[in-house]
Design an enzyme around this catalytic site. Structure first.
Site, PDB file in Angstrom:
ATOM      1  N   ASN A  10       2.506   4.108   7.465  1.00 33.22           N
ATOM      2  CA  ASN A  10       3.073   2.955   6.763  1.00 33.22           C
ATOM      3  C   ASN A  10       4.508   3.325   6.391  1.00 33.22           C
ATOM      4  O   ASN A  10       4.732   4.109   5.473  1.00 33.22           O
ATOM      5  CB  ASN A  10       2.226   2.670   5.509  1.00 33.22           C
ATOM      6  CG  ASN A  10       2.810   1.552   4.668  1.00 33.22           C
ATOM      7  OD1 ASN A  10       3.792   0.916   5.046  1.00 33.22           O
ATOM      8  ND2 ASN A  10       2.204   1.320   3.507  1.00 33.22           N
ATOM      9  N   TRP A  11       5.450   2.765   7.139  1.00 31.72           N
ATOM     10  CA  TRP A  11       6.847   3.165   6.940  1.00 31.72           C
ATOM     11  C   TRP A  11       7.454   2.544   5.686  1.00 31.72           C
ATOM     12  O   TRP A  11       8.561   2.897   5.294  1.00 31.72           O
ATOM     13  CB  TRP A  11       7.684   2.788   8.173  1.00 31.72           C
ATOM     14  CG  TRP A  11       7.326   3.538   9.428  1.00 31.72           C
ATOM     15  CD1 TRP A  11       6.326   4.471   9.579  1.00 31.72           C
ATOM     16  CD2 TRP A  11       7.959   3.432  10.707  1.00 31.72           C
ATOM     17  NE1 TRP A  11       6.298   4.934  10.864  1.00 31.72           N
ATOM     18  CE2 TRP A  11       7.292   4.316  11.586  1.00 31.72           C
ATOM     19  CE3 TRP A  11       9.021   2.676  11.214  1.00 31.72           C
ATOM     20  CZ2 TRP A  11       7.662   4.467  12.927  1.00 31.72           C
ATOM     21  CZ3 TRP A  11       9.386   2.806  12.545  1.00 31.72           C
ATOM     22  CH2 TRP A  11       8.716   3.700  13.392  1.00 31.72           C
ATOM     23  N   LYS A  12       6.759   1.588   5.101  1.00 32.40           N
ATOM     24  CA  LYS A  12       7.241   0.905   3.882  1.00 32.40           C
ATOM     25  C   LYS A  12       8.663   0.370   4.110  1.00 32.40           C
ATOM     26  O   LYS A  12       8.998   0.014   5.237  1.00 32.40           O
ATOM     27  CB  LYS A  12       7.124   1.838   2.674  1.00 32.40           C
ATOM     28  CG  LYS A  12       5.699   2.391   2.526  1.00 32.40           C
ATOM     29  CD  LYS A  12       5.434   3.091   1.230  1.00 32.40           C
ATOM     30  CE  LYS A  12       3.986   3.583   1.202  1.00 32.40           C
ATOM     31  NZ  LYS A  12       3.630   4.247  -0.055  1.00 32.40           N
ATOM     32  N   HIS A  95      -2.114  -3.509  -0.174  1.00 33.60           N
ATOM     33  CA  HIS A  95      -1.539  -2.216  -0.575  1.00 33.60           C
ATOM     34  C   HIS A  95      -1.197  -2.274  -2.070  1.00 33.60           C
ATOM     35  O   HIS A  95      -0.783  -3.316  -2.577  1.00 33.60           O
ATOM     36  CB  HIS A  95      -0.286  -1.918   0.252  1.00 33.60           C
ATOM     37  CG  HIS A  95       0.168  -0.504   0.099  1.00 33.60           C
ATOM     38  ND1 HIS A  95       0.858  -0.072  -1.020  1.00 33.60           N
ATOM     39  CD2 HIS A  95      -0.008   0.591   0.877  1.00 33.60           C
ATOM     40  CE1 HIS A  95       1.090   1.234  -0.897  1.00 33.60           C
ATOM     41  NE2 HIS A  95       0.573   1.663   0.242  1.00 33.60           N
ATOM     42  N   GLU A  97       1.292  -1.304  -3.604  1.00 34.51           N
ATOM     43  CA  GLU A  97       2.668  -1.746  -3.872  1.00 34.51           C
ATOM     44  C   GLU A  97       2.764  -3.270  -3.807  1.00 34.51           C
ATOM     45  O   GLU A  97       3.572  -3.880  -4.494  1.00 34.51           O
ATOM     46  CB  GLU A  97       3.631  -1.054  -2.903  1.00 34.51           C
ATOM     47  CG  GLU A  97       3.836   0.408  -3.303  1.00 34.51           C
ATOM     48  CD  GLU A  97       4.051   1.373  -2.155  1.00 34.51           C
ATOM     49  OE1 GLU A  97       4.416   0.948  -1.049  1.00 34.51           O
ATOM     50  OE2 GLU A  97       3.837   2.588  -2.379  1.00 34.51           O
ATOM     51  N   GLU A 167      -6.687   4.459  -1.414  1.00 35.28           N
ATOM     52  CA  GLU A 167      -5.417   5.060  -1.816  1.00 35.28           C
ATOM     53  C   GLU A 167      -5.346   5.095  -3.342  1.00 35.28           C
ATOM     54  O   GLU A 167      -4.984   4.087  -3.973  1.00 35.28           O
ATOM     55  CB  GLU A 167      -4.243   4.241  -1.279  1.00 35.28           C
ATOM     56  CG  GLU A 167      -4.216   4.116   0.228  1.00 35.28           C
ATOM     57  CD  GLU A 167      -2.812   3.817   0.741  1.00 35.28           C
ATOM     58  OE1 GLU A 167      -2.276   4.659   1.464  1.00 35.28           O
ATOM     59  OE2 GLU A 167      -2.243   2.766   0.401  1.00 35.28           O
ATOM     60  N   GLY A 173       2.996   8.682  -3.083  1.00 38.24           N
ATOM     61  CA  GLY A 173       4.409   9.038  -3.230  1.00 38.24           C
ATOM     62  C   GLY A 173       4.678  10.023  -4.351  1.00 38.24           C
ATOM     63  O   GLY A 173       5.822  10.204  -4.769  1.00 38.24           O
ATOM     64  N   SER A 213      -0.079  10.835  -0.558  1.00 42.71           N
ATOM     65  CA  SER A 213       0.514  12.167  -0.380  1.00 42.71           C
ATOM     66  C   SER A 213      -0.222  13.024   0.643  1.00 42.71           C
ATOM     67  O   SER A 213      -0.314  14.240   0.502  1.00 42.71           O
ATOM     68  CB  SER A 213       0.619  12.901  -1.729  1.00 42.71           C
ATOM     69  OG  SER A 213       1.459  12.182  -2.603  1.00 42.71           O
ATOM     70  N   GLY A 234       2.289   7.561   4.138  1.00 40.00           N
ATOM     71  CA  GLY A 234       3.585   6.984   3.795  1.00 40.00           C
ATOM     72  C   GLY A 234       4.698   7.951   4.143  1.00 40.00           C
ATOM     73  O   GLY A 234       5.144   8.041   5.289  1.00 40.00           O
ATOM     74  N   GLY A 235       5.140   8.725   3.156  1.00 40.69           N
ATOM     75  CA  GLY A 235       6.285   9.629   3.319  1.00 40.69           C
ATOM     76  C   GLY A 235       6.238  10.487   4.576  1.00 40.69           C
ATOM     77  O   GLY A 235       7.234  10.582   5.310  1.00 40.69           O
TER      78      GLY A 235
HETATM   79  P1  13P Z   1       2.506   8.519   0.591  1.00 43.33           P
HETATM   80  O1  13P Z   1       1.901   9.188   1.788  1.00 43.33           O
HETATM   81  O2  13P Z   1       4.010   8.495   0.612  1.00 43.33           O
HETATM   82  O3  13P Z   1       1.928   9.001  -0.692  1.00 43.33           O
HETATM   83  O4  13P Z   1       2.084   6.963   0.702  1.00 43.33           O
HETATM   84  C1  13P Z   1       0.773   6.642   0.915  1.00 43.33           C
HETATM   85  C2  13P Z   1       0.707   5.186   1.137  1.00 43.33           C
HETATM   86  O5  13P Z   1       0.910   4.405   0.233  1.00 43.33           O
HETATM   87  C3  13P Z   1       0.396   4.715   2.489  1.00 43.33           C
HETATM   88  O6  13P Z   1       0.155   3.348   2.505  1.00 43.33           O
END
Ligand code: 13P
Length: 252
Positions: A10-12, A95, A97, A167, A173, A213, A234-235
């Site tokens: 997920n590149w956000k 998600h 977010e 999650e 993050g 993470s 994510g990251g």
């Molecule tokens: P991180 O891997 O950056 O913690 O993000 C996880 C995430 O929200 C994937 O959707």
């Protein structure tokens, strides 16, 4: 049943067009021959450019969100039909977010789930507790509520198009991952909710991803848990060097 492992990036709201294309190119190269299921979800505006890179590869194109309604007067929204039109196969919904920054509630998320299914898109439905929930011991209850509401009206047949991503919000993050044991405990309870809502067969078949993470250092131990079927990253999905090892562990 042996479930195929699934790793999704997920590149956000990251990357520019050149970076998105370069990352997609790098991943096509690195993931060649690997046998798990892979998905990347770039920002909407780069979906088309990324699709051109991955269309003949083993990587599926995903979107990070989607409108709950059909095409029409919905300023700023992107429909399921539009996503399908440019090669999107799956969509991340619910998600945290979206839930906390954009005030999406379970009713809206459920509407999006149905809109995606109506248009034959696969869904990654995200659930997860806040740290305040975990502290007071209601993690599994919160996840169950999010699953029940998110899947309301979804038939067992349709469930085959849905994966669940657990999650924990406090792990996203932050560099604070759930331990493999903590994650496994929730994953097992998610699977038992699916068994109660649908059937043991459906519970056995559904893919449950962990997100929060996850990285090359902790992925192997997380993926070794019996109910962790992959990761939503994510990251660590923003660089080929950090995403590839996770994809490799999943392919073992
Ligand atoms: P991180 O891997 O950056 O913690 O993000 C996880 C995430 O929200 C994937 O959707």
């Amino acid at each position: 049943m042996a479930r195929t492992k699934y790793v999704a990036g997920n590149w956000k709201m990251n990357m520019d067009k050149a970076g998105a294309v370069a990352l997609a190119k790098g991943l096509v190269e690195n993931l060649k021959g690997l046998t798990a299921k892979y998905m990347i979800a770039p920002p909407f505006v780069y979906l088309d450019a990324v699709y051109q890179e991955i269309k003949d590869s083993n990587i599926i194109l995903g979107a990070q969100d989607m409108a709950a309604t059909e095409n029409g007067a919905h300023t700023g929204a992107v429909s399921a039909v539009m996503l399908k039109d440019i090669g999107v196969k799956t969509v991340i919904l619910g998600h945290s977010e979206r839930r906390y920054e954009f005030y999406e509630n379970d009713t809206l998320i459920n509407k999006k789930v149905h809109e995606a299914l109506k248009n034959d898109l696969d869904v990654v439905l995200c659930i997860g507790e806040l740290s305040s929930h975990r502290i007071v011991g209601v993690t599994e209850r919160i996840c169950e509520i999010q699953i029940r509401s998110g899947l309301e009206g979804v038939t067992e047949e349709q469930l085959a198009k849905i994966s669940i991503a657990y999650e924990p919000v406090w792990a996203i993050g932050t560099g604070k991952t759930a331990t493999p044991e903590e994650a496994q405990e929730v994953h097992a309870s998610v699977r038992s909710v699916i068994a109660r809502l649908y059937s043991p067969k459906a519970a056995d078949a559904i893919t449950i991803l962990y997100g929060g993470s996850m990285n090359a250092g902790n992925a192997e131990a997380l993926l070794a848990q019996p109910d962790i079927d992959g990761g939503l990253i994510g990251g660590a999905s923003l660089k080929a060097d950090t995403f590839t090892p996770i994809c490799q562990f999943a392919s073992k």
